[in-house]
Design an enzyme around this catalytic site. Structure first.
Site, PDB file in Angstrom:
ATOM      1  N   CYS A 124     -88.300 -23.451  11.175  1.00  0.00           N
ATOM      2  CA  CYS A 124     -88.151 -23.507   9.711  1.00  0.00           C
ATOM      3  C   CYS A 124     -87.707 -24.886   9.261  1.00  0.00           C
ATOM      4  O   CYS A 124     -88.147 -25.389   8.235  1.00  0.00           O
ATOM      5  CB  CYS A 124     -87.174 -22.440   9.235  1.00  0.00           C
ATOM      6  SG  CYS A 124     -85.567 -22.532  10.035  1.00  0.00           S
ATOM      7  N   GLU A 134     -83.058 -16.775   3.431  1.00  0.00           N
ATOM      8  CA  GLU A 134     -83.315 -18.015   4.180  1.00  0.00           C
ATOM      9  C   GLU A 134     -84.813 -18.083   4.438  1.00  0.00           C
ATOM     10  O   GLU A 134     -85.338 -17.298   5.224  1.00  0.00           O
ATOM     11  CB  GLU A 134     -82.583 -17.978   5.533  1.00  0.00           C
ATOM     12  CG  GLU A 134     -81.079 -17.928   5.451  1.00  0.00           C
ATOM     13  CD  GLU A 134     -80.478 -19.286   5.103  1.00  0.00           C
ATOM     14  OE1 GLU A 134     -81.222 -20.276   4.986  1.00  0.00           O
ATOM     15  OE2 GLU A 134     -79.259 -19.330   4.929  1.00  0.00           O
TER      16      GLU A 134
HETATM   17  P1  NDP Z   1     -92.077 -13.011   7.627  1.00  0.00           P
HETATM   18  O1  NDP Z   1     -91.653 -13.289   6.242  1.00  0.00           O
HETATM   19  O2  NDP Z   1     -93.481 -12.629   7.869  1.00  0.00           O
HETATM   20  O3  NDP Z   1     -91.181 -11.856   8.275  1.00  0.00           O
HETATM   21  C1  NDP Z   1     -89.771 -11.946   8.324  1.00  0.00           C
HETATM   22  C2  NDP Z   1     -89.204 -10.561   8.561  1.00  0.00           C
HETATM   23  O4  NDP Z   1     -89.408  -9.766   7.391  1.00  0.00           O
HETATM   24  C3  NDP Z   1     -89.852  -9.798   9.709  1.00  0.00           C
HETATM   25  O5  NDP Z   1     -88.888  -9.036  10.379  1.00  0.00           O
HETATM   26  C4  NDP Z   1     -90.835  -8.930   8.982  1.00  0.00           C
HETATM   27  O6  NDP Z   1     -91.211  -7.814   9.715  1.00  0.00           O
HETATM   28  C5  NDP Z   1     -90.042  -8.536   7.757  1.00  0.00           C
HETATM   29  N1  NDP Z   1     -90.846  -8.054   6.642  1.00  0.00           N
HETATM   30  C6  NDP Z   1     -92.175  -8.194   6.419  1.00  0.00           C
HETATM   31  N2  NDP Z   1     -92.526  -7.606   5.248  1.00  0.00           N
HETATM   32  C7  NDP Z   1     -91.401  -7.076   4.718  1.00  0.00           C
HETATM   33  C8  NDP Z   1     -91.091  -6.355   3.528  1.00  0.00           C
HETATM   34  N3  NDP Z   1     -92.033  -6.061   2.624  1.00  0.00           N
HETATM   35  N4  NDP Z   1     -89.819  -5.974   3.304  1.00  0.00           N
HETATM   36  C9  NDP Z   1     -88.842  -6.294   4.188  1.00  0.00           C
HETATM   37  N5  NDP Z   1     -89.072  -6.962   5.335  1.00  0.00           N
HETATM   38  C10 NDP Z   1     -90.325  -7.352   5.606  1.00  0.00           C
HETATM   39  O7  NDP Z   1     -91.671 -14.324   8.457  1.00  0.00           O
HETATM   40  P2  NDP Z   1     -91.978 -14.637   9.961  1.00  0.00           P
HETATM   41  O8  NDP Z   1     -91.405 -13.586  10.843  1.00  0.00           O
HETATM   42  O9  NDP Z   1     -93.413 -14.993  10.092  1.00  0.00           O
HETATM   43  O10 NDP Z   1     -91.079 -15.939  10.193  1.00  0.00           O
HETATM   44  C11 NDP Z   1     -91.519 -17.221   9.886  1.00  0.00           C
HETATM   45  C12 NDP Z   1     -90.934 -17.692   8.577  1.00  0.00           C
HETATM   46  O11 NDP Z   1     -89.518 -17.650   8.655  1.00  0.00           O
HETATM   47  C13 NDP Z   1     -91.272 -19.144   8.267  1.00  0.00           C
HETATM   48  O12 NDP Z   1     -91.585 -19.282   6.919  1.00  0.00           O
HETATM   49  C14 NDP Z   1     -89.982 -19.867   8.607  1.00  0.00           C
HETATM   50  O13 NDP Z   1     -89.851 -21.098   7.929  1.00  0.00           O
HETATM   51  C15 NDP Z   1     -88.975 -18.869   8.194  1.00  0.00           C
HETATM   52  N6  NDP Z   1     -87.690 -19.127   8.829  1.00  0.00           N
HETATM   53  C16 NDP Z   1     -86.648 -19.540   8.053  1.00  0.00           C
HETATM   54  C17 NDP Z   1     -85.432 -19.850   8.634  1.00  0.00           C
HETATM   55  C18 NDP Z   1     -84.263 -20.249   7.796  1.00  0.00           C
HETATM   56  O14 NDP Z   1     -83.134 -20.091   8.262  1.00  0.00           O
HETATM   57  N7  NDP Z   1     -84.438 -20.747   6.585  1.00  0.00           N
HETATM   58  C19 NDP Z   1     -85.224 -19.749  10.083  1.00  0.00           C
HETATM   59  C20 NDP Z   1     -86.372 -19.286  10.790  1.00  0.00           C
HETATM   60  C21 NDP Z   1     -87.557 -18.989  10.170  1.00  0.00           C
HETATM   61  P3  NDP Z   1     -92.546  -7.873  10.614  1.00  0.00           P
HETATM   62  O15 NDP Z   1     -92.455  -9.086  11.471  1.00  0.00           O
HETATM   63  O16 NDP Z   1     -92.436  -6.617  11.373  1.00  0.00           O
HETATM   64  O17 NDP Z   1     -93.684  -7.954   9.647  1.00  0.00           O
END
Ligand code: NDP
Length: 501
Positions: free
Chosen positions: A279, A245
């Site tokens: 999002c 997502e």
């Molecule tokens: P990120 O992609 O930066 O992070 C998402 C999660 O992935 C965090 O827990 C992060 O950890 C983790 N992560 C980071 N790097 C890795 C890796 N290499 N392998 C596995 N996990 C990893 O997104 P954001 O947290 O900034 O969230 C915002 C984004 O989420 C926006 O693009 C938004 O549109 C989207 N979103 C989508 C939704 C949907 O349902 N379609 C709903 C809500 C948000 P850490 O934070 O510790 O780096």
């Protein structure tokens, strides 16, 4: 050793993740960072717990999940306050978020048996001697990786449905919202103390990567498209299935026959709630030329009145992730450098940790403010001939998450033509609050669905079983078949399927 802290930016000090408020810099909590071995150990514990959880059956799980939803409802104010302190959004907004999450827990609990329970299905001509059964079996352990922007609602969209389907869950929250994640997991343990059915592992992206490689049955990721690709690549190493997502660049279409006051209200809320860090937030608005000036005038007038602060009565609060402020600034600057105009806000609206409402017009379609996810309280408003041109422009995006259409006569028609997983007609974001509707996107917004029946099936494997119920009258799938049997089968197939209608 104490690292220098920027409000809202998590730091790791001596193996401990320190979470702070983006508005005040106040410390919100400390959480031990998990090593890869600790992630593996959590998954191993979850595997054992999953057998016990699955053995409770739909009714046992339903009862416990409904108790969890009661606990969340009764402690809503406490959770909303924590969401406010850690993420910055006004507590009122957090109440709405938690309420939606509670609805999902209840829906998943109540509907899992109907959607996933074993059933007998129709047999077939070729193997008429066999009865056919369909079941949906849990994967065992689901890894859930969540973002920070809706730290309750978003991960719960995976966690509640995965649990209701009979899986145990290991959850890695965003490093920006570990306290909210821990609270959710601790409360679940109060309701289900017997086994670690829902566990948490803290840390940065590396810990998420370790979870992808830990051998979970499926990985449910919510976050940015860039990270989604990394998650898929990591999961590919072990052929672990994924649900992805990701972000969006959702459009609102305002047709000439729209109720303009309602459209303005929905546009503002859809675009600027949670400071635009949504999002499915509206980021682009396409307005039919006949009503463009009226719509824009009303939009600017109302947007100018929105209040932005850390206070209780604020319409929205700070930008949660300080690094995102640079992205928002870049999008505004680029739009203006390329001939766009800020009719409200603009570069001066960026006042870290806040960004004030910004409305941009005359922005070229190929600028970053129109093409890339901004994740801030900004809107581009573009004049179009009519709803048809609006659909064409809205669909010219790599993303396809949600969207909105305002029209008295063409709402459903235009909604169906929008290339997105979800669309609200004469509203904004409303589909997210309906538990029986699936949630998810297409293209760069990801694939797979949370919520609703599809969301339950996402966390279960379809299992097909046939059982012989009598000897074969006409053995077809056997070397025992005779030429006479084959001729009879051919006659039967003509009778059943030979007509053109
Ligand atoms: P990120 O992609 O930066 O992070 C998402 C999660 O992935 C965090 O827990 C992060 O950890 C983790 N992560 C980071 N790097 C890795 C890796 N290499 N392998 C596995 N996990 C990893 O997104 P954001 O947290 O900034 O969230 C915002 C984004 O989420 C926006 O693009 C938004 O549109 C989207 N979103 C989508 C939704 C949907 O349902 N379609 C709903 C809500 C948000 P850490 O934070 O510790 O780096």
């Amino acid at each position: 050793m104490t690292a220098t802290r920027t409000p809202g930016v998590p730091v790791v000090e001596d193996g401990v993740l320190v979470s702070t408020s983006p508005a005040t810099g106040d410390e919100v909590g400390r959480f031990p960072v998990a090593s890869a071995a600790e992630v593996d150990a959590a998954v191993a514990r979850a595997r054992t717990a999953s057998s016990w959880w699955a053995s409770l059956g739909f009714d046992g799980r339903r009862e416990r999940l409904l108790r969890y939803r009661s606990l969340l409802a009764n402690r809503l104010a406490e959770l909303a306050d924590l969401v406010h302190r850690e993420g910055g959004k006004p507590a009122a907004e957090a109440v709405v978020e938690v309420t939606a999450a509670i609805d999902h827990v209840a829906w998943a609990a109540r509907h899992a048996r109907r959607v996933l329970g074993p059933r007998r299905v129709r047999g077939s001509l070729l193997v008429a001697e066999h009865a056919a059964y369909l079941e949906y079996q849990p994967y065992g352990v689901i890894g859930v990786i969540g973002p920070w922007n809706y730290p309750v609602f978003t991960p719960m969209g995976s966690i509640a449905y995965a649990l209701a389907a009979g899986n145990a869950v290991v959850f890695k929250p965003s490093e920006y919202t570990p306290a909210v994640g821990q609270w959710l997991v601790d409360r679940f343990a109060e309701v289900v103390p017997e086994q670690p059915v829902l566990q948490i592992v803290h840390g940065t992206g590396e810990v998420g990567g370790a979870l992808c490689r830990s051998g979970v049955g499926k990985l449910a990721f919510t976050g940015s498209t860039a990270t989604g690709k990394k998650v898929m690549a990591a999961c590919a190493e072990t052929l672990t299935p994924v649900l992805v997502e990701c972000g969006g660049k959702d459009a609102m279409i305002v047709e000439a026959d729209a109720d303009l006051d309602a459209a303005v209200s929905a546009c503002l809320w859809g675009g600027m709630t949670n400071a635009g860090q949504t999002c499915i937030g509206i980021e682009r608005v396409y307005v039919a030329e006949r009503v463009y000036d009226d719509f824009l005038g009303k939009l600017v007038e109302r947007a100018a009145k929105l209040t932005v602060s850390d206070g209780e009565d604020a319409d929205f609060g700070p930008i949660t992730m300080p690094g995102q402020i640079d992205v928002i600034r870049r999008h505004i600057d680029d739009a203006i450098a390329r001939g766009g105009r800020a009719v409200l806000g603009g570069p001066d609206a960026v006042q870290p940790p806040y960004v004030k409402p910004t409305i941009l017009v005359d922005v070229p379609e190929d600028s970053v403010a129109v093409r890339e996810e901004t994740f801030g309280p900004t809107l581009t408003v573009t004049r179009v001939r009519d709803g048809d041109e609006a659909v064409e422009r809205a669909n010219a995006s790599v993303y396809g998450l949600g969207g909105s259409v305002f029209s008295r006569s063409r709402g459903m028609e235009l909604a169906r033509r929008l290339r997105s997983g979800m669309t609200a007609v004469n509203g904004a974001l409303s589909f997210a609050g309906v538990p029986s509707l699936p949630f998810g996107g297409i293209g760069d917004s990801g694939f797979g669905r949370i919520h609703g029946e599809d969301g339950l099936r996402e966390f279960a494997r379809a299992k097909a079983i046939t059982r012989r119920r009598m000897p074969s009258p006409l053995p077809a799938m056997s070397f025992d078949r005779s030429p006479k049997a084959v001729a009879m089968i051919a006659r039967a197939v003509r009778l059943v399927h030979g007509r053109s209608r």
